[in-house]
Design a protein around this motif. Structure first.
Motif, mmCIF file in Angstrom:
data_model
loop_
_atom_site.group_PDB
_atom_site.id
_atom_site.type_symbol
_atom_site.label_atom_id
_atom_site.label_comp_id
_atom_site.label_asym_id
_atom_site.label_seq_id
_atom_site.Cartn_x
_atom_site.Cartn_y
_atom_site.Cartn_z
ATOM 1 N N SER A 77 0.840 -1.186 0.000
ATOM 2 C CA SER A 77 0.000 0.000 0.000
ATOM 3 C C SER A 77 0.875 1.236 0.000
ATOM 4 O O SER A 77 1.926 1.263 0.641
ATOM 5 N N ASN A 78 0.427 2.230 -0.713
ATOM 6 C CA ASN A 78 1.105 3.515 -0.697
ATOM 7 C C ASN A 78 0.531 4.330 0.453
ATOM 8 O O ASN A 78 -0.587 4.849 0.361
ATOM 9 N N VAL A 79 1.266 4.417 1.558
ATOM 10 C CA VAL A 79 0.794 5.113 2.750
ATOM 11 C C VAL A 79 1.379 6.519 2.764
ATOM 12 O O VAL A 79 2.562 6.705 3.011
ATOM 13 N N ARG A 80 0.551 7.498 2.504
ATOM 14 C CA ARG A 80 1.002 8.892 2.485
ATOM 15 C C ARG A 80 0.938 9.507 3.884
ATOM 16 O O ARG A 80 1.761 10.338 4.251
ATOM 17 N N SER A 81 -0.051 9.094 4.658
ATOM 18 C CA SER A 81 -0.175 9.518 6.053
ATOM 19 C C SER A 81 -1.083 8.518 6.747
ATOM 20 O O SER A 81 -1.645 7.613 6.110
ATOM 21 N N GLU A 82 -1.261 8.673 8.051
ATOM 22 C CA GLU A 82 -2.104 7.734 8.772
ATOM 23 C C GLU A 82 -3.540 7.723 8.264
ATOM 24 O O GLU A 82 -4.237 6.716 8.353
#
Length: 475
Positions: A77-82
């Protein structure tokens, strides 16, 4: 499992101290009769097995720079922020519910057996070590979180059932639930949808359609039977106490009118449709039947907590084609997760089968949500009132995944839980083959879940390992 008798009801009235204290069920009824929004929070536990990813994923780990997302199917997954992240491919059936999803990973838990560390086994939902760690299928060390919450919410709401618990038979011998009623006490589980339905809605419980016709699990006939007894009690009271009782009765009569109106609704005036599947092995029809009966138990007011197990007693289940016909191997234990060659020419082919298994499990969770969304709740639908908790007994991966348990939750309980939320609680451990380990114990996740349901505990399971609720999860 039987309704409260009228004399038991009267005996539960305490009219001292200048106030009327009613049984939990009656307090709930009065609040609803007065139009107040009920605290009707529910929990639906789903346990699966074998680990979220293939064994090969973590054997590719090369150093401290590794983070979830590099190799694991679960965490691609591309996690940009929480609060801003892409849905992993295995959750595709839950795409419509991403804004209600909370993904936590980085919880340690005990393994079921010292000799075969395939997962947490009977520690999965208890957070305590099993009694005989050198034996597969060892007795649990304490009560499981689903049974604990079921008992707590039953007292609060006057439910007829602590919690529903359904699981298949492993090798046709014993039920495969990881629920426990206490130390050394594995909880009973229904092995087929037909048996579960018969117990909850059939003659075995002596429940009539009217007695299960609404989420109140109580009907007009109870109040009719109470009239004479209440009048006798009322004559013995004076002043403020009589006034409080009259207020309670006025609210109850208003509720009685609501019940009479609901009895005319076709969705709640009769028993739910009975399942036809009566096989106790892991098949697609078995699990779907478990889901349907569990949701019906909520819709008809029998319980506030359910557990459905889609796995074997420990983490073994070697016949998946009965569930997912198009996977390459029936032997998901050795071929898919251990990495034995079998019918696989490449690692990618094995990963494709793991993805099919995970997607199928996601579909069952989506099935629960769809059915809950079709039933009225306290302030919206039952889906709004329900927190779904999905845990894989194998943890992050098939072997030693219990060192890094992900917990996937769906539902924010009317804003009680932050969602969408992606929280990483892992830590890198040098010098180990499996380098990612949880910073916290899974007991902390269970305390968080209990608090979200307004059950104010500070510890669960092994108190020596529990630090309390995870900061930043509850809104």
């Amino acid at each position: 499992m039987k309704l409260i008798g009228r004399r038991n009801f009267i005996s539960g009235l305490s009219l001292g101290g200048g106030a009327t204290v009613l049984l939990p069920l009656c307090r709930r009824l009065i609040k609803q009769a007065q139009g107040a929004t009920a605290d009707d929070r529910r929990a639906f536990f789903i346990t699966t097995n074998q680990g979220w990813s293939t064994e090969a994923d973590d054997r590719m780990v090369t150093g401290p720079g590794y983070k979830p997302g590099a190799n694991s199917m679960m965490f691609k997954s591309n996690v940009r922020s929480e609060s801003d992240w892409d849905l992993p491919a295995m959750f595709e059936p839950l795409k419509a519910h991403q804004k209600q999803m909370t993904v936590l990973f980085g919880f340690k838990n005990f393994m079921n057996s010292g000799g075969a560390p395939h997962g947490s086994g009977m520690s999965t939902l208890t957070g305590t070590a099993v009694l005989n760690p050198d034996e597969d299928g060892s007795p649990p060390g304490s009560i499981s979180i689903d049974r604990f919450l079921g008992k707590e919410l039953k007292q609060r709401h006057g439910d007829l059932v602590d919690s529903t618990n359904m699981a298949t038979l492993m090798y046709g011998q014993y039920q495969t639930s990881t629920s426990a009623d206490g130390k050394g006490k594995a909880a009973d589980a229904f092995a087929t949808p037909v048996k579960a339905y018969a117990a909850y809605f059939g003659a075995a419980t002596n429940l009539t359609p009217r007695q299960v016709e609404s989420t109140l699990a109580l009907d007009k006939s109870l109040w009719d039977g109470l009239t004479a007894d209440i009048d006798r009690v009322r004559m013995k009271l004076a002043g403020f106490e009589r006034q409080k009782l009259d207020q309670a009765l006025e609210s109850a009569r208003a509720l009685e009118m609501k019940l009479a109106a609901r009895a005319q609704m076709p969705t709640t005036s009769q028993k739910p449709i009975a399942p036809k599947h009566n096989e106790g092995t892991l098949t697609n029809a078995t699990v779907q039947g478990f889901v349907d009966v569990s949701v019906q138990a909520h819709t008809f007011g029998l319980t506030h907590v359910s557990h459905v197990a889609m796995h074997g007693y420990n983490t073994e289940s070697d016949s998946r084609r009965s569930v997912i016909p198009d996977i390459r191997e029936d032997d998901t234990h050795n071929r898919v997760f251990h990495g034995d060659q079998g019918n696989y020419a490449t690692i990618e082919e094995r990963e494709a089968d793991v993805r099919k298994i995970n997607v199928w499990q996601s579909k069952q969770v989506a099935r629960i949500l769809e059915q809950l969304a079709a039933a009225p709740g306290s302030a919206g639908t039952l889906a709004d009132d329900t927190l779904i908790v999905w845990i894989n007994a194998g943890g992050y991966m098939h072997h030693r995944g219990h060192f890094n348990h992900p917990v996937v939750m769906i539902g924010n309980l009317h804003g009680k839980i932050r969602a969408p939320l992606w929280m990483d609680l892992t830590q890198y451990v040098s010098g180990q083959l499996y380098r990612l380990e949880g910073k916290r114990h899974i007991c902390d996740a269970y305390v968080t879940i209990a608090n979200a349901l307004n059950v104010p505990i500070t510890s669960f399971g092994d108190a020596s390992l529990c630090k309390g609720a995870v900061p930043g999860v509850l809104a």
